[in-house]
Design a protein around this motif. Structure first.
Motif, PDB file in Angstrom:
ATOM      1  N   ASN A 164       0.862  -1.289   0.069  1.00 43.28           N
ATOM      2  CA  ASN A 164       0.052  -0.090  -0.050  1.00 43.28           C
ATOM      3  C   ASN A 164       0.829   1.283   0.010  1.00 43.28           C
ATOM      4  O   ASN A 164       1.026   1.831   0.938  1.00 43.28           O
ATOM      5  N   MET A 201      -3.903  -2.340   4.003  1.00 44.55           N
ATOM      6  CA  MET A 201      -4.912  -1.311   3.375  1.00 44.55           C
ATOM      7  C   MET A 201      -5.881  -0.793   4.499  1.00 44.55           C
ATOM      8  O   MET A 201      -6.538   0.111   4.508  1.00 44.55           O
ATOM      9  N   SER A 204      -5.716   2.935   5.458  1.00 48.75           N
ATOM     10  CA  SER A 204      -6.113   3.760   4.402  1.00 48.75           C
ATOM     11  C   SER A 204      -7.647   4.150   4.336  1.00 48.75           C
ATOM     12  O   SER A 204      -8.381   4.770   3.502  1.00 48.75           O
TER      13      SER A 204
END
Length: 369
Positions: A164, A201, A204
Motif C-alpha cells: 500500500n 490497506m 487507508s
C-alpha cells in the motif's frame, strides 16, 4: 527532227499528268480536303494540350511528395522532444527497470530500499510507481516513525509500503485518529500491530468506514464485542473485504447449507477465511461432504477447515481410503480419521501416514479415476 519528236513527247506527258491531276481533283470535294486538314490540326493541338497537362500533374505530384518529406523530416527531427511519463515507461520495461533508472540519484528511493520495499511489485501499478518516484525523504519520514511507534518491525514496514504505497500520502492526523479509534474500541496493542502488519490497506480506510464494517459483522454474525475484536484481529483482511461477497457467503452457510446461528458463529470465528472464498467452491465441497460422504453438519462445525478443501482433492483422498476400507470419520469409532487429514499434507504424507499405504499406490489409483 529527232529533237522535235522528243519535245513533243515531253509536252504530251506533261499534258497527260495535268489532265490526270485535274481529273482526280474533280472526284474529291474541296470541303473534304479542307475538313481533313482542319481535324488534323485540332488533333495535333489536343495531343499537345493533354501532354502538357500530364507533365503539369507529374510536376505537381513530385512537388507535393518532396514537400511532404520535408515536413516529416522537420516534424521528426526539428520539433522539440516530448516528455515521457514514468507510467508510460513502466509498460515496456522489465520489472524493476524504472526504479533502477532513478535509484542511484535518489536518496528517497535508497531509504525505501533499506526498509525492504519491493519496487518491482509497486511498478505493476503505474500510478503507484509515479507517486513513489515523486517523493522526497522528508515527505514520508514521519510516516515511518509513526509505524515504528506502533511497534511495527522494519521488515513489516517495507511490506506494508510495498502493498500500500499510497499510505505515505495519508495525513498523519488521520492515521493517528484511526489508531485512536481502535484503542477506544478496546483493541489491545498486540491486536493493533497485527491488524496493521497483516492488512496494509486497513489504515487507508476512514474511521467511519471501519466502524460500519465492524458493525456489519456484529449484526450479521450475532457477535459480541469481544468476538468482533477476535474476528478482526484473526482476519484483518476480512474486515476490508467487499461486503457484497461476504453477504453471499453468509447466506450460503445459513440458508443453502443449513447451519444454525450458533454454528455459523463458530465456523466463522474458527475459519474466517471461508467468508472470503468463492461461494461455488464452498458449495461443491459441502455437497460432496454432506451428500456423498454422509458427513453430518455437527462434524463439519467441529472441523470447518474441511470446507476450504477443493472438491476434487477431497474426492480423490476419500475414494482411496474407501478402497482401503479406511474411510472412517466417526470420532467415536475405531480407526478414526479426522476430516482435516483430507485437507492438509502432501500426497506422500497422506498416503503413508493416513492411508498406511505408499504414494506409488496412491498415484496408480488416481490414474483409474
Amino acid at each position: 527532227m529527232f529533237r522535235k519528236i522528243t519535245n513533243c513527247a515531253v509536252l504530251a506527258n506533261k499534258s497527260n499528268l495535268k489532265c490526270l491531276f485535274q481529273k482526280f481533283s474533280n472526284t474529291v470535294p474541296d470541303s473534304l480536303i479542307e475538313s481533313t486538314s482542319t481535324c488534323s490540326q485540332i488533333n495535333e493541338q489536343k495531343s499537345l494540350s493533354v501532354t502538357a497537362q500530364i507533365l503539369a500533374l507529374k510536376k505537381e505530384n513530385y512537388d507535393t511528395s518532396v514537400s511532404k518529406k520535408n515536413t516529416e523530416v522537420s516534424d521528426s527531427v526539428l520539433e522539440k522532444p516530448r516528455r515521457t511519463k514514468v507510467s508510460d515507461l513502466s509498460k515496456y520495461l522489465r520489472p524493476g527497470a524504472v526504479t533502477s533508472l532513478y535509484i542511484n540519484k535518489s536518496d528517497s528511493l535508497q531509504e525505501l530500499l533499506k526498509l525492504g520495499v519491493k519496487f518491482y511489485e509497486i511498478e505493476k501499478n503505474p500510478e503507484a510507481i509515479t507517486f513513489i518516484l515523486s517523493l522526497k525523504f522528508e515527505d514520508y519520514r514521519d510516516h515511518i516513525l509513526f509505524l515504528k511507534d506502533l511497534k511495527v518491525s522494519t521488515e513489516k514496514i517495507g511490506e506494508i509500503i510495498t502493498k500500500n504505497p499510497f499510505l505515505l500520502r495519508e495525513h498523519l492526523d488521520d492515521l493517528r485518529v484511526r489508531i485512536n479509534y481502535l484503542q477506544f474500541k478496546k483493541f489491545t496493542d498486540d491486536m493493533i500491530v497485527r491488524i496493521v502488519e497483516i492488512n496494509a490497506m486497513w489504515l487507508s480506510h476512514s474511521t467511519s468506514d471501519i466502524d460500519k464494517r465492524l458493525g456489519f459483522f456484529q449484526r450479521n454474525l450475532f457477535l459480541t464485542g469481544d468476538q468482533v475484536r477476535q474476528l478482526a484481529a484473526k482476519s484483518p483482511k476480512l474486515v476490508t473485504w467487499p461486503l457484497a461477497k461476504v453477504k453471499v457467503n453468509i447466506f450460503a452457510l445459513k440458508e443453502e447449507m443449513g447451519f444454525s446461528k450458533e454454528e455459523l458463529q463458530k465456523i466463522v470465528l474458527d475459519k474466517p477465511k471461508l467468508l472470503r472464498m468463492d461461494q461455488n467452491k464452498i458449495l461443491r465441497t459441502f455437497t460432496y461432504l454432506h451428500t456423498t460422504m454422509k458427513i453430518p453438519l455437527e462434524w463439519i462445525v467441529e472441523m470447518p477447515d474441511i470446507l476450504t478443501c477443493r472438491q476434487k482433492r477431497l474426492m480423490q483422498r476419500h475414494l482411496f481410503l474407501e478402497k482401503l476400507n479406511r474411510a472412517q470419520y466417526n470420532p467415536k469409532e475405531p480407526k478414526y480419521i479426522a476430516l482435516t487429514n483430507l485437507v492438509y499434507g502432501t500426497d506422500s504424507e497422506f498416503s503413508t501416514e493416513i492411508a498406511k499405504s505408499s504414494v506409488e499406490v496412491f498415484n496408480a489409483f488416481l490414474k483409474t479415476l
